[in-house]
Structure formats: C-alpha cells, structure tokens
Motif scaffolding. Structure first.
Motif, short mmCIF file in Angstrom:
data_model
loop_
_atom_site.label_atom_id
_atom_site.label_comp_id
_atom_site.label_asym_id
_atom_site.label_seq_id
_atom_site.Cartn_x
_atom_site.Cartn_y
_atom_site.Cartn_z
N ALA A 1 0.82 -1.21 0.00
CA ALA A 1 0.00 0.00 0.00
C ALA A 1 0.85 1.26 0.00
O ALA A 1 0.35 2.35 -0.34
CB ALA A 1 -0.93 0.00 1.21
N LEU A 2 2.13 1.16 0.36
CA LEU A 2 3.01 2.33 0.38
C LEU A 2 3.59 2.64 -1.00
O LEU A 2 4.19 3.70 -1.18
CB LEU A 2 4.18 2.08 1.35
CG LEU A 2 3.83 1.78 2.81
CD1 LEU A 2 5.11 1.45 3.59
CD2 LEU A 2 3.10 2.96 3.45
N ALA A 3 3.43 1.73 -1.95
CA ALA A 3 4.18 1.81 -3.21
C ALA A 3 3.31 2.25 -4.38
O ALA A 3 2.10 2.01 -4.41
CB ALA A 3 4.81 0.46 -3.52
N GLN A 4 3.97 2.88 -5.36
CA GLN A 4 3.34 3.16 -6.63
C GLN A 4 3.47 1.98 -7.60
O GLN A 4 2.70 1.85 -8.54
CB GLN A 4 3.98 4.39 -7.29
CG GLN A 4 3.64 5.71 -6.64
CD GLN A 4 4.41 5.96 -5.37
OE1 GLN A 4 5.57 5.56 -5.24
NE2 GLN A 4 3.78 6.62 -4.42
N ARG A 5 4.47 1.14 -7.35
CA ARG A 5 4.74 -0.01 -8.22
C ARG A 5 5.00 -1.22 -7.34
O ARG A 5 5.78 -1.15 -6.38
CB ARG A 5 5.95 0.29 -9.09
CG ARG A 5 6.17 -0.68 -10.23
CD ARG A 5 5.25 -0.40 -11.37
NE ARG A 5 5.72 -1.04 -12.60
CZ ARG A 5 5.01 -1.14 -13.69
NH1 ARG A 5 3.80 -0.64 -13.73
NH2 ARG A 5 5.50 -1.72 -14.77
N ARG A 6 4.36 -2.35 -7.67
CA ARG A 6 4.49 -3.58 -6.88
C ARG A 6 4.93 -4.71 -7.81
O ARG A 6 4.21 -5.06 -8.75
CB ARG A 6 3.16 -3.91 -6.19
CG ARG A 6 2.73 -2.86 -5.18
CD ARG A 6 1.27 -2.98 -4.81
NE ARG A 6 0.40 -2.67 -5.95
CZ ARG A 6 0.03 -1.43 -6.27
NH1 ARG A 6 0.44 -0.40 -5.54
NH2 ARG A 6 -0.75 -1.22 -7.32
N VAL A 7 6.09 -5.27 -7.54
CA VAL A 7 6.71 -6.26 -8.43
C VAL A 7 6.68 -7.62 -7.76
O VAL A 7 7.18 -7.78 -6.63
CB VAL A 7 8.16 -5.87 -8.78
CG1 VAL A 7 8.75 -6.86 -9.77
CG2 VAL A 7 8.23 -4.45 -9.32
N THR A 8 6.12 -8.61 -8.43
CA THR A 8 6.11 -9.99 -7.95
C THR A 8 6.79 -10.87 -9.00
O THR A 8 7.21 -10.40 -10.06
CB THR A 8 4.68 -10.48 -7.69
OG1 THR A 8 3.92 -10.38 -8.91
CG2 THR A 8 4.00 -9.62 -6.63
N ASP A 9 6.86 -12.17 -8.71
CA ASP A 9 7.47 -13.11 -9.66
C ASP A 9 6.75 -14.44 -9.52
O ASP A 9 7.05 -15.23 -8.61
CB ASP A 9 8.97 -13.27 -9.40
CG ASP A 9 9.68 -14.03 -10.51
OD1 ASP A 9 8.98 -14.49 -11.44
OD2 ASP A 9 10.91 -14.15 -10.47
N THR A 10 5.80 -14.71 -10.41
CA THR A 10 5.05 -15.96 -10.33
C THR A 10 5.92 -17.18 -10.64
O THR A 10 5.55 -18.30 -10.32
CB THR A 10 3.86 -15.94 -11.30
OG1 THR A 10 4.31 -15.55 -12.60
CG2 THR A 10 2.80 -14.96 -10.83
N TYR A 11 7.09 -16.96 -11.26
CA TYR A 11 7.97 -18.09 -11.54
C TYR A 11 8.46 -18.73 -10.24
O TYR A 11 8.77 -19.92 -10.21
CB TYR A 11 9.16 -17.61 -12.37
CG TYR A 11 10.06 -18.72 -12.86
CD1 TYR A 11 9.71 -19.49 -13.97
CD2 TYR A 11 11.26 -19.02 -12.21
CE1 TYR A 11 10.51 -20.51 -14.41
CE2 TYR A 11 12.07 -20.04 -12.66
CZ TYR A 11 11.70 -20.79 -13.76
OH TYR A 11 12.50 -21.82 -14.20
N ALA A 12 8.53 -17.94 -9.16
CA ALA A 12 8.98 -18.46 -7.88
C ALA A 12 7.87 -19.11 -7.08
O ALA A 12 8.11 -19.64 -5.99
CB ALA A 12 9.62 -17.34 -7.05
N ALA A 13 6.63 -19.08 -7.58
CA ALA A 13 5.50 -19.66 -6.87
C ALA A 13 5.50 -21.18 -7.03
O ALA A 13 6.05 -21.73 -7.99
CB ALA A 13 4.19 -19.08 -7.39
N GLU A 14 4.86 -21.85 -6.09
CA GLU A 14 4.82 -23.31 -6.13
C GLU A 14 3.96 -23.80 -7.29
O GLU A 14 4.27 -24.79 -7.94
CB GLU A 14 4.26 -23.85 -4.81
CG GLU A 14 4.30 -25.36 -4.71
CD GLU A 14 3.87 -25.87 -3.34
OE1 GLU A 14 3.71 -27.09 -3.18
OE2 GLU A 14 3.70 -25.04 -2.43
#
Length: 365
Positions: free
Chosen positions: A142-155
């Motif tokens: 909620a503090l960020a203008q941009r939120r980066v994730t990586d679904t490649y690291a998901a199970e």
C-alpha cells in the motif's frame, strides 16, 4: 561503509545514514526512488545483489526487509529490530539498509519502513518469493506506486496467474511478464514486415513456466486468434509459430540464447534472445512507474480461457478434414453385422444419431 545496529529504531537508522554519508564525503541525497525488498534469509543475498546491480542505472535507497521466524511463543511476544546500514562501495550507487524484524514487529513492517522512505520520491516494493496474492492490499504494498512480484517463484505458477488476475490493481507487475519483453518486441517487428492476416498461433515452452502462459495470453488478446500452448523441455520459451495467409512466421530459440526468425519469402535471421539476469529485469521495471495496461489486458484474458479453448481452436481450420473420415466411417457401418439387413433405414438412423441435423436432412430426401 557498514554500520551494524542491534535492537534499534527507525530514528537511529536515519541518524546512522546521515553519519555514514558524511563519513564518505557525500552528504547530499542523490537517489531517485526507494526500493523495498521483502524476502527471507535464503533469498536475501541474491535479491540484494540484483538490486545493487540495478542501482547503477537507478540510484535508489534499498530497504531489505527480512521477517525472522520466532521459534517459541515467548520469542514471538518480544519485538526487536536489527539493522545494517551500507553506504558507498558496499551499496552500489545508492544506500542499503538491511532490516531484520523479530517478534510482533514483523507483523507491522510498514511502521518500520515508512520513516525510512525517501521524501517526495516514488516507492517500489518487490517480493522475490512468497508474494501476497493481493499486493496492493498488503501493508507494505500500500506504500508503493509499483508492486513487483514473480510468479515463476510460486509453487503453482499457473494457478498463481489466475489469482493475480482476480486481484490486479494498477501498478502491479510481474517479472515473468518482464522476461518476455524481447519476445513481444521481436514478434511485433516481424508482423510489421508483412501484410498478412494471422490465423492461428502456437507457443512452445516449459510446462510450468508462467512466461509462456503470459505470452500466449498476450497473443490471444491482441490478435484475437486461436492460440495453442504446446510443451517442450525448455529452457523457458523455445518457439512461437504464427500461421498466416502469407505463410508461417517462426521465432525459434532452442538453446536459450540465440534465436532464429523465419518469415516466408525472406532469408532466416539470427537474433539475440538470451535469458536475462534478475538485475536486468528489475532495472527494466524501474524505468517505468506508471500502470502497465498491456500486462493488465493479457492477465485478465485468463489462463482458464486460454486452456479451455486451446484444444478446439487450433483444429477449427481442419474441421472439414476431420468431418470426412467421420462420413467415411458412417458409410462403412451398414456393411458390418446387423446394419446390413436394413441398409436404408438403419444407416439413416445411425447417421442421424451420430451426425446430427445435416444427416436428418439427407435422410428426409
């Protein structure tokens, strides 16, 4: 320069940053954004190294948040914050603060991070692993203008993509999407060279690679054509084949480094499509802080819709060819067994039961 702080506070960390900048002779703050990395001890080194390499292009204050797991109920009730301040050569071209949160304070990481954000500068939050399903509603997100994730690291990467589509908020992005930027650019450039209509597409790659799914969804969304997802041994994406009315267009990368672009009527060309490092992916994401509408449109196309239509769509062009054997089999049926006794009526009934309305009309005639 490194400064270790044990059982500290955000105020003391800020004072240590000012002291360290003065000690190395750079009292001015020349950073353009704050990068918050939320990870665990296992992945902290790799994430920090990638952020340090990316800081050469984007000088930033990097806050590495590590939530330490308390082993006993007593430890979980005791809050503690340890910090490591790095400035100068130890922090690339910016500043780095490693925050280790223990006990109850780990549940309120935003209260620790908020006083350390650069004033009047954009904030980017990156989860290398264990990203929340809804990053925008996460206290740190909620503090960020941009939120980066990586679904490649998901199970379960494919299932993770479906969850991301349901919770997407402008500003969300995925490194699995960033990985296919060269592929999207190359395919768009290839289509610009010809005046053809694309009829069908095949995307070939590893089974559990979300980048392959995202590329297939992007093509299906933008071209509005059937897209088939086929499997290979990798690495990553291996080929994209476009079936056009001017002939096939193929982008094939078998070794994960050098690809071959084949266009009907033109000589084959070798193009560089190497698998990029995480630092390059993060640097690309930090170049733009506005919402990625193209990613949102591809994500919302839906993995389920792609997979549900994949078996039927590629065979629509060959529907007539598939119908012919069915008619041949129906014609042979009266010659076998009891059907031969009533060749006219029984064969018509059999055709009516299997072939539907077209055979009803034939039988009526």
């Amino acid at each position: 320069m490194k400064i270790d702080l044990t059982d500290t506070t955000a105020s003391k960390i800020n004072k240590a940053l000012v002291k360290a900048r003065r000690a190395i002779g750079t009292p001015a703050v020349g950073m353009v954004l704050t990068l918050v990395i939320v990870t665990d001890e296992e992945n902290a080194y790799d994430a920090l190294k990638a952020a340090g390499d990316a800081s050469r292009e984007h000088p930033s204050r990097t806050l590495l948040v590590i939530k330490r797991v308390s082993r006993s109920p007593r430890d979980r009730t005791q809050s503690r914050l340890d910090a490591e301040v790095r400035v100068g050569a130890d922090a690339g071209t910016g500043e780095t603060v490693v925050l280790r949160l223990y006990g109850e304070v780990s549940e309120h990481a935003q209260s620790v991070v908020l006083p350390l954000l650069l004033p009047d500068a954009p904030v980017v939050v990156w989860w290398p692993v264990n990203a929340p399903i809804d990053p925008a509603n996460d206290p740190l997100g909620a503090l960020a203008q941009r939120r980066v994730t990586d679904t490649y690291a998901a199970e379960q990467p494919v299932r993770e993509l479906s969850a991301r589509a349901g919770t997407y908020t402008p500003g969300d992005t995925d490194l699995s999407w960033t990985r296919i930027t060269p592929w999207r650019s190359m395919l768009a450039a290839a289509l610009d060279q010809v005046v053809c209509e694309v009829k069908a597409v095949e995307v070939e790659g590893e089974e559990f690679n979300p980048s392959c799914e995202l590329l297939a969804m992007w093509l299906a969304d933008r071209l509005d054509v059937p897209v088939q997802r086929s499997l290979s041994s990798g690495p990553g994406l291996t080929a994209v084949r476009l079936d056009t009315d001017c002939g096939p267009i193929v982008l094939d990368r078998a070794d994960g480094s050098l690809a071959t672009l084949s266009i009907e009527g033109q000589p084959d060309r070798a193009v560089a499509l190497k698998r990029r490092e995480t630092s390059e992916l993060i640097a690309e994401e930090l170049r733009r802080l506005d919402p990625d509408d193209t990613y949102a449109s591809a994500l919302r196309f839906g993995v389920e819709k792609l997979h549900a239509s994949a078996p039927a769509r590629p065979t629509e062009t060959g529907k007539a060819a598939q119908d012919e054997p069915a008619k041949g089999e129906a014609a042979e049926t009266p010659a076998k067994g009891e059907a031969a006794e009533t060749p006219v009526e029984d064969s018509a009934e059999a055709k009516e039961a299997t072939a539907g309305e077209p055979v009803k009309k034939a039988a009526a005639k």
